[in-house]
Design a protein around this motif. Structure first.
Motif, PDB file in Angstrom:
ATOM      1  N   ALA A  19       9.293  21.025 -23.547  1.00 28.59           N
ATOM      2  CA  ALA A  19      10.157  20.951 -24.604  1.00 28.59           C
ATOM      3  C   ALA A  19      10.441  21.582 -25.913  1.00 28.59           C
ATOM      4  O   ALA A  19      11.198  20.522 -26.728  1.00 28.59           O
ATOM      5  CB  ALA A  19       8.977  19.008 -25.216  1.00 28.59           C
ATOM      6  N   CYS A  23      14.311  22.125 -26.679  1.00 30.61           N
ATOM      7  CA  CYS A  23      14.563  21.708 -28.461  1.00 30.61           C
ATOM      8  C   CYS A  23      15.392  22.512 -29.249  1.00 30.61           C
ATOM      9  O   CYS A  23      15.781  22.996 -29.465  1.00 30.61           O
ATOM     10  CB  CYS A  23      12.935  20.620 -28.685  1.00 30.61           C
ATOM     11  N   PRO A  31       9.481  18.993 -31.141  1.00 31.60           N
ATOM     12  CA  PRO A  31       8.822  17.916 -30.763  1.00 31.60           C
ATOM     13  C   PRO A  31       7.292  17.202 -31.140  1.00 31.60           C
ATOM     14  O   PRO A  31       6.869  16.470 -31.331  1.00 31.60           O
ATOM     15  CB  PRO A  31       9.075  17.741 -29.432  1.00 31.60           C
ATOM     16  N   VAL A  44      11.152  13.736 -26.389  1.00 33.38           N
ATOM     17  CA  VAL A  44      12.252  14.400 -25.757  1.00 33.38           C
ATOM     18  C   VAL A  44      13.239  13.872 -25.893  1.00 33.38           C
ATOM     19  O   VAL A  44      14.219  13.526 -26.769  1.00 33.38           O
ATOM     20  CB  VAL A  44      12.194  16.004 -25.575  1.00 33.38           C
ATOM     21  N   ALA A  52      18.592  16.452 -22.818  1.00 33.21           N
ATOM     22  CA  ALA A  52      16.773  17.186 -23.558  1.00 33.21           C
ATOM     23  C   ALA A  52      16.245  16.818 -22.618  1.00 33.21           C
ATOM     24  O   ALA A  52      15.395  17.411 -22.273  1.00 33.21           O
ATOM     25  CB  ALA A  52      17.131  17.101 -24.626  1.00 33.21           C
ATOM     26  N   ALA A  53      16.065  15.220 -22.723  1.00 35.83           N
ATOM     27  CA  ALA A  53      14.282  14.989 -21.936  1.00 35.83           C
ATOM     28  C   ALA A  53      15.004  15.097 -20.501  1.00 35.83           C
ATOM     29  O   ALA A  53      13.663  16.032 -19.982  1.00 35.83           O
ATOM     30  CB  ALA A  53      14.681  13.430 -22.155  1.00 35.83           C
ATOM     31  N   THR A  56      13.857  18.898 -19.728  1.00 34.94           N
ATOM     32  CA  THR A  56      11.748  19.131 -20.302  1.00 34.94           C
ATOM     33  C   THR A  56      11.625  18.767 -18.915  1.00 34.94           C
ATOM     34  O   THR A  56      10.661  19.180 -18.291  1.00 34.94           O
ATOM     35  CB  THR A  56      11.521  18.041 -21.471  1.00 34.94           C
TER      36      THR A  56
END
Length: 190
Positions: A19, A23, A31, A44, A52-53, A56
């Protein structure tokens, strides 16, 4: 000796925060300082969106999967696999690189379970998806899927060591989700 090195490698791999790295690379806020403050895929998603999630989530799963899978390829005994998986999970929860303040462990535990057995990992993923489809609550889905992982492990892998590792991961995961559980019981979890 090699097994001990793999336990250490797994812990260090688990300590890498997907994460925080995602980021930073994507120019998103830390985060740990935004949203829920949790360095995990769900937070995220809140601060950076699906792409992005997703990255991650994949990173967190891989750091659980790879150490276990590599140890399995090298023919390490099942009890060593259980310790290696648990070490990767603990690395995510208590990362040495980030002041021992990590995520809640859902994705990393799924990666570990996939390393133990593809069928076990996919049973937990399918449970999460089913509960999420019904409830639309990620934390509830994770809590139920994780709670069932030990029973699934008992039937799928039939190894006391792996089942014990699943039980420990579930207990720690439930502990890390205590605020979510309180919100669920109060009907306030989103």
């Amino acid at each position: 000796m090699l097994e001990g090195l793999f336990v250490l490698f797994a812990y260090l791999a688990g300590s890498v925060s997907s994460a925080i790295i995602v980021c930073r690379i994507m120019g998103l806020p830390d985060p740990r300082e935004q949203g829920s403050g949790n360095p995990g895929a769900t937070n995220v998603m809140r601060i950076g969106g699906k792409k992005a999630a997703g990255i991650t989530l994949l990173g967190d799963m891989l750091k659980g999967l790879l150490p276990v899978y590599l140890a399995k390829i090298l023919g390490m005994p099942v009890d060593a696999l259980a310790l290696i998986g648990l070490a990767a999970f603990l690395g995510h929860l208590y990362p040495v690189f980030f002041g021992f303040k990590g995520g809640k462990g859902v994705a990393t535990s799924v990666g570990v379970l996939l390393g133990f057995s593809w069928a076990l990992g996919f049973a937990v993923i399918a449970t999460w998806l089913l509960i999420y489809k019904i409830s639309k609550i990620s934390s509830l889905s994770a809590l139920i899927a994780s709670s069932l992982s030990s029973a699934y492990a008992w039937y799928i892998v039939e190894s006391p060591g792996l089942v014990g590792s699943c039980v420990l991961m579930t207990v720690l995961l439930l502990w890390r989700h205590k605020s979510n559980i309180q919100r669920l019981l109060a009907g306030e979890e989103s």
